[in-house]
Write an enzyme that holds these catalytic residues in place. Structure first.
Site, short mmCIF file in Angstrom:
data_model
loop_
_atom_site.label_atom_id
_atom_site.label_comp_id
_atom_site.label_asym_id
_atom_site.label_seq_id
_atom_site.Cartn_x
_atom_site.Cartn_y
_atom_site.Cartn_z
N HIS A 1 -32.50 30.79 23.33
CA HIS A 1 -33.07 32.15 23.45
C HIS A 1 -34.35 32.41 23.56
O HIS A 1 -35.33 31.44 23.40
CB HIS A 1 -32.69 32.97 22.06
N CYS B 1 -32.81 29.75 16.25
CA CYS B 1 -31.98 28.34 16.67
C CYS B 1 -33.19 27.85 17.52
O CYS B 1 -34.26 27.24 17.01
CB CYS B 1 -30.75 28.73 17.42
#
Length: 231
Positions: free
Chosen positions: A191, A207
């Site tokens: 992301h 993440c």
């Protein structure tokens, strides 16, 4: 025969000769001691050279639903800027290879090349290894902290247990790729981020985060169902 005696040099004459010799000898003495002066030091411009390509790639985007500001050139670490590199691999073109330890993400290309992107890695980004598929892609995605994040830092994340709408302040940034394995969500995300200075660093949560300009570029290149290998 009577020897002729040379008259002694008068003091005034001796003094005149001595003065003449001293005057004539000065330039010779000065010439013998003179050294060649070095050229004056050049003034070096301390302003760093701006890479025009980098400035273009990481410029502000005005075509998005929400604001995407330019990445400060001070935050652009050369090694983590998007670039084409040699990358011999058995993986097929279109495969994403994530190397969390080195803080790089590779999009495999033809001819032993890959597009390499710098990433930041959070705790959740170290909890999965192996292969997966991009089963979902989202623009300006909604973000919901994981139960582990809420448990670790309830004061920070509990208020978002129901999710946060996409936008300029959303931690997932401008795009997100959701990884699934055998039809099950791995909770592993690639992301964007609103904190570009964290690229190349280990961060507390999240993440695999990328600069928004980079994750938009990756999003546009990657098809749904693409293979992802996390080292």
């Amino acid at each position: 025969m009577r020897r002729q005696v040379r008259p002694a040099m008068l003091p005034s004459r001796r003094k005149a000769v001595r003065m003449l010799l001293s005057v004539v000898g000065l330039p010779l003495l000065a010439a013998a001691c003179t050294t060649v002066s070095p050229p004056p030091p050049q003034i070096v411009n301390a302003t760093p050279t701006v890479d025009p390509l980098a400035a273009e790639r990481y410029a502000a985007l005005d075509t998005e639903r929400f604001s995407v500001p330019a990445v400060s050139l001070e935050d652009l670490k050369p090694a983590y800027m998007r670039q084409l590199v040699d990358y011999p691999t058995r993986e097929q073109p279109g495969t994403i290879v994530v190397d969390p330890e080195a803080r790089f993400l590779y999009l495999v290309q033809e001819g032993g090349k890959a597009l390499r992107y710098g990433v930041g890695v959070g705790k959740e980004g170290l909890e999965f290894t192996g292969t997966a598929r991009v089963e979902r892609k989202a623009q300006w995605p909604r973000w919901t902290p994981t139960p582990d994040m809420i448990r670790r830092e309830p004061g920070r994340y509990a208020k978002w247990a129901g999710g946060m709408a996409g936008g300029a302040r959303n931690p997932l940034g401008a795009r997100a790729l959701y990884l699934f394995k055998n039809g099950k969500d791995t909770l592993y995300r690639i992301h964007g981020t609103n904190e570009p200075w964290t690229i190349g660093e280990a961060v507390s949560s999240g993440c695999i985060r990328m600069m928004n300009q980079d994750v938009i570029d990756l999003y546009n290149r990657v098809a749904g169902g693409s293979r992802v290998v996390v080292l």
